[in-house]
Design an enzyme around this catalytic site. Structure first.
Site, PDB file in Angstrom:
ATOM      1  N   LYS A 139       0.856  -1.184   0.000  1.00 17.41           N
ATOM      2  CA  LYS A 139       0.000   0.000   0.000  1.00 17.41           C
ATOM      3  C   LYS A 139       0.896   1.239   0.000  1.00 17.41           C
ATOM      4  O   LYS A 139       1.957   1.229   0.648  1.00 17.41           O
ATOM      5  CB  LYS A 139      -0.875  -0.051   1.259  1.00 17.41           C
ATOM      6  CG  LYS A 139      -1.988   0.985   1.342  1.00 17.41           C
ATOM      7  CD  LYS A 139      -2.804   0.731   2.624  1.00 17.41           C
ATOM      8  CE  LYS A 139      -3.951   1.708   2.806  1.00 17.41           C
ATOM      9  NZ  LYS A 139      -4.736   1.416   4.033  1.00 17.41           N
TER      10      LYS A 139
ATOM     11  N   SER B 248      -9.653   1.183   3.196  1.00 18.96           N
ATOM     12  CA  SER B 248      -8.832   2.044   2.375  1.00 18.96           C
ATOM     13  C   SER B 248      -7.782   1.283   1.557  1.00 18.96           C
ATOM     14  O   SER B 248      -7.259   1.838   0.590  1.00 18.96           O
ATOM     15  CB  SER B 248      -8.114   3.069   3.256  1.00 18.96           C
ATOM     16  OG  SER B 248      -7.228   2.431   4.149  1.00 18.96           O
TER      17      SER B 248
ATOM     18  N   SER C  31      -9.567  -1.404   7.228  1.00 25.50           N
ATOM     19  CA  SER C  31      -9.034  -1.088   5.902  1.00 25.50           C
ATOM     20  C   SER C  31      -8.292  -2.220   5.208  1.00 25.50           C
ATOM     21  O   SER C  31      -7.966  -2.100   4.032  1.00 25.50           O
ATOM     22  CB  SER C  31      -8.099   0.117   5.988  1.00 25.50           C
ATOM     23  OG  SER C  31      -8.851   1.293   6.099  1.00 25.50           O
TER      24      SER C  31
END
Ligand code: ZN
Lengths: 486, 488
Positions: B77, B152, B176
């Site tokens: 990420k 997310s 997330s």
């Protein structure tokens, strides 16, 4: 009318660690700008703080020396405000659980008495960097200082004169230097003072309290004393002009010190004050002090300057002034103490240290133990004076020689022919010669009366001169008296 | 090659059957083919990755020892600092930010000889549940490109689901990792708070953030966790191994837990807006566990209903402070023509941050303001303790808790962008786990009538990831949900 000055001091002390408060960067404010920085103290995304244990130990030692109680469980809080020298735009500090609180410090006043000033709290935090605005169309930020460990000490409003403020500042400097918690170098900004000042004015049945002013960022003893004295004067003058110059009418304001004009200047009022939005820093875990660790720190504290001064007076028979001078810093105190403990007479060591040692240390701008003469050498030198091997003028010469030459004081004395001659047969020859060459003085002495002591002194001086200072003045005097009176 | 699990590929590379360079090249080929439609990657580091793969291949051919992720292509990420490429957090503010250092998890990946191929899209600063808050690009759900991948860590989940790589790292502050794993039909593990170093993870809610893997299988999650877990002296909140040793998460993976007791909270099934298909799938999963000999036990989590409110006070308060550093002064976006020095701050932030980020900064700033702190932030901390207690009480009776990961399947893009509160409820099952600090995993447990994946969440006590993975693996070994991937 009765006017009472009320002052509380906030003091920021830079701790003498090798590295910063929450990262591994070296402490070096004078290095080229932004060379002692890393992701943590630059506030880079993703970086995290880790506490510097040594800074905590220095703080605990200082707090103990200030008779504070050490909080067993403390945490870290973020204090938010935007400023270019604060990379994270929050400062890691301690808000509602400071690492120590409720202590006191006894400060010496001019009249020989001491006064107890209560300490409200002492807490650890990180410093900000430095903004540079000089001579540029833009500002520059140097973050070498950002994240360095600061101990903030807050006194109760127990100070009642500008002089007391200066004395407390100086005593605190001495204390932190003594225990090694800070270098306490004012020039390098290791200590900053912020007095909170107001007046309580009693007139008849009314007591007026003038609005509290905080003078920010004072970094010399002279500035502390000057700023407090100026505010004392200003508050009274403003009150005289307007008796409504009282706390209820005006909020606290911050002022700065103009070191050239010697006056304080308005910076900001409360309406511009920040909401710091303190909250516990989730990146750090609380500090829990266990008893064993605290005892360990206590056991390495050593003797504090006040206790040492008392001991020098009671055990060594020093007067208050000498004891104060000799405990002015740790190097001097230890040096002196070691020399006395090596068997020398305290009074003689005091003279050597205060008259020769400290002036040389001063001249060279170094600590006493860095001038090149050891406490053992001083002890030996004192013993030579004490047993009559050398006289005091020779002692000064020997001390100076020791700065550059190797060897113990006795061998230096021998090498430079500074040993006192006490052998009567050797001195008698010189004496006879002097008496023969100075008949007039001999007659004056024998005649007695006003001129006699002067003549004796003259004859004695002649002998000392002819012996190149090596004659023992006491032996010469005895011989002289025997010859002239005989 | 894309049929293999990460463990299988890793073993084949280590044994010299497949070259890391070929696997890495295959990942880049897949990205080239697929990423245009999906938008999972913000950046790729082809040259760097292939060089690294070649080095690992050489080690292997020389018979040198290799790390646990030997040559495995992995993506992370884009909120993890890495000294290669950029670290953008999908924010315009950090669009051109090059981190000068590697974070703890990235270092661990490097030590384990993983090949990091690129960085994945996300909601800006990890604030969101659909990846629609990315300031840089859109990411589509590989199962239905009109739908969101969740968030997310939407890019990380979509990359695995679309077979652009074998495993990714995400970060989980309120769900997330787990929620996008659920939406994309893959496995997502949020480890115990303190298990994986946060050093170098760009902070959103510091007391909640935790890095974890997104993978095809439970075993792959165990492989990844073993590589990234462990104490880091640069993160004061990471837990020393003396207190909680890193375990071998694969050793007993295939051993079922005997007499497994599964806690089922009625609160979890009384949620408004719980999709009946989701409820049905999760109940079927519970039945399957029962059929394997597990016992379902009713537990009460009386404070769980306050989790969303509590979370949005704690997380936003921390975020408002964590994001204060993006000020236009030190790095990142600076407004072009500031009126004065205050304007450097306000305009740089105004221009650099997206709407949701600004909303959360304002919420958090308000919650911490003098006069409101006690009523909001302090109260939230107290409720957080009560939620933690609820879980601890439950775990006195059961080995784990099970619930849906999210109340629904992946929703359509734009469906919730106008209604932040509706969006916040997407994390209703996952948020409490972050508040309590415990590990949680989402595993695929079925598809709804529209062929969209449904996730089962399993939660276990602190530092029992070994058990959590075994429990999850019991289900995986009896089902084939994990073998289903979206059609290309
Ligand atoms: Zn640093």
């Amino acid at each position: 009318m009765d006017v009472k000055l009320i002052v509380g001091l906030e003091i920021h002390v830079h701790l003498a660690t090798n590295t910063k408060m929450f990262c591994g960067c070296r402490l070096g404010y004078d290095d080229p700008p932004n060379t002692n920085v890393c992701p943590v103290c630059l506030g880079m995304p993703g970086s995290l703080p880790v506490i510097n244990k040594q800074a905590y130990i220095h703080s605990v030692r200082t707090a103990l020396a200030l008779n504070c109680s050490i909080t067993k469980f403390t945490k870290w809080d973020r204090k938010s405000y935007y400023y270019p020298d604060l990379p994270k735009n929050y400062q890691i500090s301690q808000y509602d659980l400071p690492m120590s609180e409720h202590g006191y410090m006894d400060i010496p006043l001019g009249d020989g008495k001491t006064k107890r000033i209560r300490i409200l709290r002492a807490h650890l935090e990180e410093d900000a960097g430095k903004n540079l605005h000089e001579g540029l169309g833009h500002s520059q930020v140097d973050l070498n200082r950002a994240g360095s460990p600061l101990l903030e000490i807050v006194t109760e409003p127990d100070l009642n004169s500008a002089e007391e403020c200066r004395i407390l500042a100086m005593e605190l400097q001495k204390l932190v230097q003594f225990i090694g918690a800070s270098h306490g170098d004012m020039q390098k900004g290791h200590m900053r003072f912020e007095p909170n000042i107001n007046l309580h004015i009693t007139e008849g049945n009314n007591t007026y309290k003038t609005p509290i002013c905080e003078v920010k960022n004072l970094n010399s003893f002279r500035a502390v004393e000057g700023a407090v004295a100026y505010e004392e004067w200003r508050h009274l003058e403003e009150w005289k002009m307007d008796h409504d110059f009282v706390m209820e009418k005006q909020d606290k304001q911050n002022r700065g010190w103009d070191d050239v004009k010697k006056e304080t200047v308005f910076q900001r009022g409360k309406e511009e004050a920040h909401d710091y939005r303190y909250f516990p820093d989730p990146d750090l875990v609380p500090v829990v002090i266990d008893g064993v660790w605290l005892e360990e720190i206590k056991s390495t504290m050593g003797e504090l300057p006040a206790a040492m001064k008392e001991r020098f007076i009671s055990d060594y028979g020093l007067n208050d002034y000498d004891a104060m001078v000799l405990t002015g810093d740790k190097a001097t105190a230890t040096f002196f103490d070691d020399a006395v403990k090596a068997g020398a007479k305290a009074k003689i060591v005091t003279n050597i240290v205060t008259q020769y040692g400290l002036s040389i240390a001063n001249e060279k701008q170094v600590a006493l133990d860095q001038i090149g003469v050891s406490s053992a050498q001083v002890a030996d030198l004192a013993k030579l004076i004490d047993d009559g091997t050398i006289n005091s003028s020779a002692a000064k010469t020997i001390f100076e020689k020791m700065l550059t030459e190797d060897g113990d004081p006795k061998s230096i004395a021998e090498k430079h022919n500074l040993i006192q001659v006490s052998d009567t047969s050797a001195l008698e020859g010189i004496l006879d010669q002097v008496l023969a060459d100075n008949q007039k003085a001999v007659e004056d002495f024998r005649a007695g009366g006003k001129k006699a002591p002067k003549s004796r002194g003259f004859l004695l001086g002649q002998v000392m001169q002819k012996s190149k200072g090596q004659a023992n003045p006491k032996v010469v005097g005895d011989l002289l008296d025997a010859k002239l009176n005989g | 090659m894309d049929q293999l699990t990460a463990r299988e590929l890793r073993d084949k590379i280590a044994q010299g059957e497949i070259k890391s360079q070929d696997a890495t090249q295959a990942a880049f080929d897949a990205i080239e083919k697929t990423n245009g439609n999906i938008g999972a990657f913000l950046q790729t580091h082809k040259e760097h990755a292939l060089k690294k793969a070649a080095q690992i291949d050489e080690k292997i051919s020389n018979g040198d020892a290799v790390g646990s992720l030997a040559g495995l292509p992995i993506a992370i990420k884009d909120n993890m600092c890495m000294d290669v490429g950029k670290t953008t957090c999908a924010s315009k503010y950090l669009e051109n930010f090059h981190a000068p250092y590697n974070g703890g998890a990235v270092e661990k990946l490097n030590q384990a000889d993983a090949v990091i191929i690129g960085k994945c899209n996300m909601d800006e600063y990890a604030m969101g549940s659909s990846t629609e808050n990315s300031g840089l690009q859109k990411t589509a759900n590989p199962w239905d490109t009109a739908r969101v991948p969740g968030g997310s860590s939407g890019g990380s989940a979509a990359a695995v689901a679309a077979k652009m790589c074998w495993a990714t790292l995400g970060s989980d502050t309120g769900g997330s990792i787990r929620q996008p794993a659920s939406f994309c039909g893959v496995v997502g593990l949020k480890p115990t708070y303190g298990r994986v170093s946060r050093y170098g993870l760009v902070a959103y809610g510091s007391s909640l953030d935790q890095i974890g893997p997104i993978t095809k299988t439970v075993g792959d999650a165990g492989l990844m966790l073993g590589a990234i877990a462990g104490y880091d002296n640069r993160d004061s909140t990471s837990v020393p191994e003396t207190d909680a040793p890193v375990l071998d998460y694969l050793k007993d993976l295939d051993k079922p837990i005997e007499n497994l007791k599964i806690g089922v909270a009625k609160e979890f099934f009384e949620v408004d807006g719980l999709d009946p298909d989701v409820a049905k799938s999760v109940k079927e999963a519970l039945n399957l566990y029962e059929s394997m000999g597990a016992k379902l036990v009713d537990v009460e989590l009386p404070h769980i209903k306050y989790s969303v409110a509590t979370y949005y006070l704690v997380a936003t308060a921390e975020a408002s402070s964590n994001l204060a550093r993006y000020d236009g002064v030190h790095y990142g976006h600076r407004t072009a023509d500031p009126k004065d020095y205050i304007d450097v701050y306000s305009s740089s932030r105004e221009e650099g941050f997206g709407e949701e980020v600004k909303r959360r900064i304002m919420l958090g700033t308000y919650a911490l303001s003098s006069g409101y702190y006690d009523a909001y932030y302090l109260k939230a901390l107290k409720v957080r303790n009560l939620i933690r207690q609820d879980f601890n009480h439950a775990f006195e009776k059961v080995d784990c808790l099970m619930s849906p990961t999210a109340p629904e399947v992946a929703f359509k893009m734009g469906d919730k962008t106008d209604n932040p509160l509706k969006m916040y409820l997407s994390d209703i099952y996952t948020i409490a786990v972050n508040l309590a600090g415990m590990p949680g995993i989402s595993i695929p447990c079925g598809l709804n009538s529209n062929n969209l994946p449904i996730g089962l969440q399993i939660i276990s006590p602190n530092f029992t990831e070994d058990k959590l993975l075994r429990i999850a693996n019991m289900f995986e070994s009896k089902t084939d949900h994990h073998t289903r991937f979206p059609a290309r």
